[in-house]
Design a protein around this motif. Structure first.
Motif, mmCIF file in Angstrom:
data_model
loop_
_atom_site.group_PDB
_atom_site.id
_atom_site.type_symbol
_atom_site.label_atom_id
_atom_site.label_comp_id
_atom_site.label_asym_id
_atom_site.label_seq_id
_atom_site.Cartn_x
_atom_site.Cartn_y
_atom_site.Cartn_z
ATOM 1 N N VAL A 59 -2.148 16.359 -3.615
ATOM 2 C CA VAL A 59 -1.870 14.984 -3.191
ATOM 3 C C VAL A 59 -2.911 14.576 -2.147
ATOM 4 C CG1 VAL A 59 -0.196 13.447 -2.105
ATOM 5 C CG2 VAL A 59 0.588 15.265 -3.640
ATOM 6 N N PRO A 60 -3.667 13.511 -2.405
ATOM 7 C CA PRO A 60 -4.650 13.064 -1.406
ATOM 8 C C PRO A 60 -3.957 12.433 -0.206
ATOM 9 C CG PRO A 60 -4.563 11.515 -3.231
ATOM 10 C CD PRO A 60 -3.683 12.667 -3.611
ATOM 11 N N ALA A 61 -4.675 12.333 0.897
ATOM 12 C CA ALA A 61 -4.126 11.708 2.101
ATOM 13 C C ALA A 61 -3.982 10.205 1.885
ATOM 14 C CB ALA A 61 -5.027 11.991 3.298
ATOM 15 N N PHE A 62 -3.088 9.608 2.625
ATOM 16 C CA PHE A 62 -2.888 8.162 2.576
ATOM 17 C C PHE A 62 -4.128 7.486 3.158
ATOM 18 C CE2 PHE A 62 -0.535 4.377 4.519
ATOM 19 C CZ PHE A 62 -0.506 3.679 3.311
ATOM 20 N N PRO A 63 -4.832 6.653 2.383
ATOM 21 C CA PRO A 63 -6.103 6.101 2.868
ATOM 22 C C PRO A 63 -5.992 5.335 4.173
ATOM 23 C CG PRO A 63 -5.822 5.704 0.503
ATOM 24 C CD PRO A 63 -4.518 6.227 1.019
ATOM 25 N N GLN A 64 -4.857 4.668 4.414
ATOM 26 C CA GLN A 64 -4.711 3.848 5.604
ATOM 27 C C GLN A 64 -4.318 4.656 6.848
ATOM 28 O OE1 GLN A 64 -3.611 2.862 2.531
ATOM 29 N NE2 GLN A 64 -5.313 1.415 2.361
ATOM 30 N N ALA A 65 -4.151 5.966 6.700
ATOM 31 C CA ALA A 65 -3.704 6.776 7.839
ATOM 32 C C ALA A 65 -4.767 6.849 8.922
ATOM 33 C CB ALA A 65 -3.332 8.178 7.373
ATOM 34 N N GLY A 66 -6.030 6.921 8.533
ATOM 35 C CA GLY A 66 -7.099 6.995 9.515
ATOM 36 C C GLY A 66 -6.965 8.215 10.417
ATOM 37 N N SER A 67 -7.116 7.992 11.706
ATOM 38 C CA SER A 67 -7.046 9.097 12.669
ATOM 39 C C SER A 67 -5.627 9.613 12.871
ATOM 40 C CB SER A 67 -7.613 8.638 14.018
ATOM 41 O OG SER A 67 -6.856 7.556 14.536
ATOM 42 N N TYR A 68 -4.635 8.914 12.329
ATOM 43 C CA TYR A 68 -3.243 9.357 12.493
ATOM 44 C C TYR A 68 -2.832 10.349 11.403
ATOM 45 C CZ TYR A 68 -3.094 5.338 15.605
ATOM 46 O OH TYR A 68 -3.359 4.439 16.612
ATOM 47 N N ALA B 126 4.113 6.006 -5.347
ATOM 48 C CA ALA B 126 4.149 6.151 -6.806
ATOM 49 C C ALA B 126 3.106 7.161 -7.273
ATOM 50 C CB ALA B 126 3.923 4.799 -7.465
ATOM 51 N N GLN B 127 1.888 7.072 -6.724
ATOM 52 C CA GLN B 127 0.837 8.011 -7.092
ATOM 53 C C GLN B 127 1.193 9.426 -6.639
ATOM 54 O OE1 GLN B 127 -1.990 7.473 -8.932
ATOM 55 N NE2 GLN B 127 -2.124 9.718 -8.840
ATOM 56 N N ARG B 128 1.824 9.543 -5.477
ATOM 57 C CA ARG B 128 2.188 10.862 -4.954
ATOM 58 C C ARG B 128 3.246 11.525 -5.832
ATOM 59 N NH1 ARG B 128 4.331 11.325 1.181
ATOM 60 N NH2 ARG B 128 6.279 10.626 0.215
ATOM 61 N N ARG B 129 4.228 10.749 -6.283
ATOM 62 C CA ARG B 129 5.247 11.307 -7.175
ATOM 63 C C ARG B 129 4.623 11.800 -8.478
ATOM 64 N NH1 ARG B 129 8.430 7.050 -4.999
ATOM 65 N NH2 ARG B 129 7.730 5.651 -6.664
ATOM 66 N N GLN B 130 3.659 11.048 -8.984
ATOM 67 C CA GLN B 130 2.995 11.466 -10.211
ATOM 68 C C GLN B 130 2.211 12.751 -10.001
ATOM 69 O OE1 GLN B 130 0.648 8.381 -12.022
ATOM 70 N NE2 GLN B 130 -0.266 9.745 -13.537
ATOM 71 N N ASP B 131 1.548 12.858 -8.863
ATOM 72 C CA ASP B 131 0.804 14.076 -8.558
ATOM 73 C C ASP B 131 1.738 15.274 -8.431
ATOM 74 O OD1 ASP B 131 -1.582 12.696 -8.583
ATOM 75 O OD2 ASP B 131 -1.591 12.345 -6.418
ATOM 76 N N TRP B 132 2.896 15.070 -7.801
ATOM 77 C CA TRP B 132 3.868 16.153 -7.689
ATOM 78 C C TRP B 132 4.343 16.597 -9.063
ATOM 79 C CZ3 TRP B 132 7.032 13.582 -3.208
ATOM 80 C CH2 TRP B 132 6.430 13.897 -1.989
ATOM 81 N N THR B 133 4.623 15.615 -9.928
ATOM 82 C CA THR B 133 5.104 15.930 -11.271
ATOM 83 C C THR B 133 4.061 16.722 -12.042
ATOM 84 O OG1 THR B 133 6.469 13.929 -11.307
ATOM 85 C CG2 THR B 133 5.961 14.956 -13.423
ATOM 86 N N ASN B 134 2.826 16.343 -11.889
ATOM 87 C CA ASN B 134 1.731 17.014 -12.602
ATOM 88 C C ASN B 134 1.209 18.245 -11.854
ATOM 89 O OD1 ASN B 134 1.864 14.994 -14.548
ATOM 90 N ND2 ASN B 134 0.337 13.728 -13.499
ATOM 91 N N GLN C 169 0.825 -1.209 0.000
ATOM 92 C CA GLN C 169 0.000 0.000 0.000
ATOM 93 C C GLN C 169 0.861 1.261 0.000
ATOM 94 O OE1 GLN C 169 -2.115 -0.816 3.606
ATOM 95 N NE2 GLN C 169 -3.852 -1.798 2.577
ATOM 96 N N VAL C 170 1.934 1.221 0.790
ATOM 97 C CA VAL C 170 2.821 2.383 0.867
ATOM 98 C C VAL C 170 3.493 2.640 -0.477
ATOM 99 C CG1 VAL C 170 4.961 3.254 1.894
ATOM 100 C CG2 VAL C 170 3.208 2.208 3.347
#
Length: 315
Positions: A247-256, A235-243, A229-230
């Motif tokens: 950047v959306p939040a990490f789905p598994q972060a939850g309350s953290y 990989a998606q975050r790097r693509q978002d930075w390039t474009n 998952q990480v």
């Protein structure tokens, strides 16, 4: 009747009369050889000492040069942080390296909001345990050490200070003033601390982490996150930075998870000279925006040179 000097042969015959001259000649030859050996050893020792001192001086000069260049890299990073907001040519504090050349030497500078790290003063115990597991500690040891860190950071109580038991005050040391203070906690070895340093802070002021800029080690520390998952998120975050996309939040972060960036930014400057000398400067700055004092330096320390990254071509 004048004085007639004796010939060299007659003198030798007089000196050697009644005994052989060979032992005296042999001893003299041995003494000469020993003197030559001694002079050779002395000369070799002198040359070795001069060579060693020359190398030492060169190393000192190289270290001073690398340190000065690394410090210059920090100042360049701070300069970029003070640029106009939203400048497309500006350096983003998202953990991506920026390489430039100073005095013919590539310098690698990384800017990262401290909110992308785990605050050892405020992080929940479960997050601390996940952090310790992510750097290689077994589950049981990670849980026990997380509890020890939590006990260590608690503010002293009046009951603890008035207690007759010395350990009561020793167990209540209060919040960590710097990440280096974590070394005082029993069980935190220098090697473990070296692995933790890139992932922790005392300046975010948040119990959670901003996953949009958090390094991989922090994302792996989140309870419930797995390596697959990480990696997919990175990989998606790097693509978002390039474009230049949000950047959306990490789905598994939850309350953290936490979307705030904060005002404290870590600046890491790495220099590796051609002769193998390297130096790393780690600093934490706070952007105040105040006239006359736009930046506060919160931390200034020598970084771990074993983590020096290979410099990319300057741009």
């Amino acid at each position: 009747m004048g004085f007639r000097p004796s010939s060299p042969g007659s003198l030798r015959r007089v000196a050697c009369r009644g005994r052989s001259c060979q032992p005296a000649v042999g001893i003299a030859l041995i003494l000469v050889l020993w003197v030559l050996v001694l002079l050779t050893v002395m000369a070799g020792s002198f040359v070795y000492a001069v060579h060693g001192n020359t190398r030492l001086a060169a190393n000192i000069v190289g270290s001073a040069r690398a340190q000065a260049l690394a410090d210059g890299g920090v100042e360049r990073g701070v300069y970029e942080l003070l640029g106009p907001p939203g400048d497309p040519a500006g350096w983003a504090a998202n953990g991506q390296p920026h390489v430039f050349t100073l005095a013919g030497t590539p310098i690698r500078v990384t800017l990262t909001y401290e909110s992308g790290k785990i605050d050892i003063n405020l992080a929940p115990v479960a997050l601390l345990a996940g952090l310790l597991r992510s750097v290689g500690l077994p589950v049981d040891r990670a849980a026990a050490l997380a509890q020890a860190i939590d006990a260590w950071r608690q503010p002293p109580t009046q009951a603890g200070l008035a207690s007759a038991q010395p350990s009561a005050a020793a167990d209540a040391r209060g919040p960590f003033q710097s990440v280096d203070a974590l070394l005082e906690v029993p069980g935190v070895t220098p090697e473990l601390f070296r692995r933790l340093v890139p992932l922790i802070t005392v300046y975010s002021g948040q119990p959670g982490v901003n996953t949009a800029i958090a390094p991989a080690g922090v994302l792996l520390a989140l309870p419930g996150a797995d390596p697959a998952q990480v990696q997919a998120y990175l990989a998606q975050r790097r693509q978002d930075w390039t474009n230049r996309q949000p950047v959306p939040a990490f789905p598994q972060a939850g309350s953290y998870g936490n979307a705030q960036t904060g005002a404290s930014i870590g600046v890491r400057s790495e220099v590796a000279l051609a002769d193998g000398v390297s130096f790393v400067r780690d600093a934490v700055v706070q952007i105040t925006g105040a006239r006359g004092n736009p930046v506060n330096y919160l931390a200034w320390r020598e970084g771990d040179a074993r983590r020096v990254s290979a410099a990319a071509p300057a741009r």
